[in-house]
Scaffold this motif. Structure first.
Motif, short mmCIF file in Angstrom:
data_model
loop_
_atom_site.label_atom_id
_atom_site.label_comp_id
_atom_site.label_asym_id
_atom_site.label_seq_id
_atom_site.Cartn_x
_atom_site.Cartn_y
_atom_site.Cartn_z
N LEU A 13 -42.58 33.08 11.09
CA LEU A 13 -43.62 33.64 10.24
C LEU A 13 -44.40 34.73 10.98
N ARG A 14 -44.92 35.67 10.20
CA ARG A 14 -45.77 36.71 10.76
C ARG A 14 -47.22 36.27 10.64
N CYS A 36 -57.88 34.85 20.99
CA CYS A 36 -56.84 34.62 21.99
C CYS A 36 -56.30 33.18 21.90
N ALA A 37 -57.20 32.22 21.70
CA ALA A 37 -56.75 30.83 21.59
C ALA A 37 -55.86 30.63 20.37
N MET A 38 -56.21 31.24 19.24
CA MET A 38 -55.38 31.10 18.04
C MET A 38 -54.06 31.84 18.20
N ALA A 39 -54.05 32.93 18.96
CA ALA A 39 -52.79 33.63 19.22
C ALA A 39 -51.86 32.73 20.04
N GLY A 43 -50.47 30.04 17.65
CA GLY A 43 -49.42 30.53 16.76
C GLY A 43 -48.12 30.80 17.50
N THR A 44 -48.21 31.38 18.69
CA THR A 44 -47.02 31.65 19.49
C THR A 44 -46.32 30.37 19.88
N ARG A 45 -47.10 29.37 20.31
CA ARG A 45 -46.50 28.09 20.70
C ARG A 45 -45.82 27.40 19.52
N ASP A 66 -60.25 24.42 17.38
CA ASP A 66 -59.61 25.02 16.20
C ASP A 66 -58.16 25.38 16.52
N ALA A 67 -57.95 26.00 17.67
CA ALA A 67 -56.60 26.43 18.05
C ALA A 67 -55.67 25.23 18.22
N LEU A 68 -56.14 24.20 18.89
CA LEU A 68 -55.31 23.00 19.06
C LEU A 68 -54.97 22.38 17.71
N CYS A 69 -55.94 22.37 16.80
CA CYS A 69 -55.69 21.80 15.48
C CYS A 69 -54.65 22.62 14.72
N LEU A 70 -54.75 23.96 14.79
CA LEU A 70 -53.77 24.80 14.09
C LEU A 70 -52.38 24.59 14.65
#
Length: 390
Positions: free
Chosen positions: A6-7, A18-21, A24-26, A314-318
């Protein structure tokens, strides 16, 4: 994984972006980050605090480098000024293991580990909207692109939030916070205060407000003595623009014990800013294809010490939702359910802590260990906070 192939567009390249990036990458997404600044951001922030357990988890997962320095302490010490005197009076101690960080060092570590994403610096996003054919459209002065998921990590004035909650703005608390950092060379001249700060973070209560003090790593180097004294002072005061230093000195000289006033009033600051305290809670942290993170999703009063913490969680949850769900829409709805509730909890907690410590301060001179413990249990009202787990 729901995100594979996905994009994902991320609006904002600060802590949350940066954390959300990384998240998403992981999870397998093709991530693009838009950052309006064309330079490094390590000088943007001051001192922050995170729970040691969260720090360890982020290192283990590769969000943060193990070499990123922190200044861990284990206690919270409450102080006030003795009535009619300039002496310091300790009124309470509570267990409170925390890992203070330098905002800039935290950002540098996250940015380094977000290298798997494309980063467009100096490219402000001018609009975010739903695309006619599905997904979301991100537009900049250089062009536009469509993404399957767009993460709004664009702070308290979030454009992305307007796509979910048009017109929503932060609400003022009615008081200000002065935040600064002081070089260790100043603190070195106060050995008793320095010894206490190496083991604890401090709340200094005074009529109508309080100050928070803690050590953080410096901006460079690995020397454990390369530190700064970070502080935040909460009080009602002038709202106009101008140099905040004179007012900080005035507060310190009027309300602080002499030995603490000497540190703050010397004027040798590495940084000093003043801003009104506000809060905000978005009604939904996600509405596919949009996701909100960090201050874009909710602004909590700084008493909760949860600004950066919430963005990291938030990033860990996503990442967890994208890895566990069968579709992006399902993952975002799961994220929204979890993080909307958490944001609401933190906003309410911040309001209660602000009322207790600024709007209706106790008679600090009459407080002791038992009184502080009972007073803070009432302020927490059964809500958990990593700052006060002890």
């Amino acid at each position: 994984m729901a995100a594979t192939g996905l994009r994902m567009g991320v609006v904002g390249g600060s802590i949350a972006g940066c954390a959300m990036a990384i998240a998403g990458t992981r999870a397998g997404a093709d991530v693009t980050v838009y950052e309006r600044s064309d330079g490094e951001l390590q000088d943007r922030g001051l001192g922050i605090v995170i729970p040691p357990a969260l720090h360890g988890e982020l290192v283990a997962l590769g969000y943060l480098d193990a070499a990123m320095p922190t200044a861990p302490v284990t206690e919270h010490v409450w102080l006030t000024r003795s009535p009619g005197r300039g002496r310091t009076r300790e009124i309470a101690r509570q267990p409170s293991p925390v890992a203070p960080c330098n905002w800039g060092r935290l950002w540098q570590s996250l940015r380094k580990n977000a290298g798997g994403a494309r980063h467009h610096r100096g490219r402000p996003v001018v609009s975010v909207e739903r695309a006619a054919a599905g997904g979301a459209l991100v537009r900049t002065a250089a062009g536009e692109a469509v993404y399957d998921i767009v993460v709004g990590a664009d702070g308290h004035r979030s454009l992305t939030r307007q796509a979910i909650a048009p017109g929503l703005r932060p609400s003022p608390a009615g008081y200000l916070v002065w935040r600064g950092t002081i070089p260790m060379s100043v603190v070195a001249g106060a050995p008793r205060q320095l010894e206490l700060l190496r083991k604890a973070w401090i709340t200094l209560g005074f009529p109508g407000g309080h100050g928070i003090f803690y050590l953080i790593p410096g901006v460079a180097g690995t020397d454990p003595d390369d530190r700064l004294l970070a502080y935040a002072i909460y009080f009602r005061g002038p709202t106009g623009a101008g140099d905040p230093a004179p007012y900080v000195r005035e507060i310190a000289e009027e309300h602080f014990p002499d030995e603490w006033a000497d540190i703050v009033a010397r004027g040798e600051h590495a940084s000093l800013v003043c801003h009104p305290v506000t809060d905000l809670h978005a009604p939904r942290a996600a509405d596919p294809p949009f996701v909100l993170a960090g201050d874009a999703a909710g602004i909590t009063r700084p008493h909760t010490a949860s600004g950066a913490v919430k963005a990291l969680q938030d990033a860990l949850c996503l990442e967890g939702a994208l890895g566990a769900c069968a579709s992006p829409a399902e993952a975002l709805l799961r994220y929204g359910t979890e993080r909307t509730a958490e944001g609401s909890r933190l906003v309410e907690l911040g309001r209660r802590l602000g009322a207790a410590q600024v709007e209706r301060t106790p008679d600090w001179g009459a407080m002791g260990q038992a009184e502080v413990d009972a007073w803070f249990r009432a302020a927490l009202a059964g809500t958990k906070s990593y700052l006060y787990e002890g």
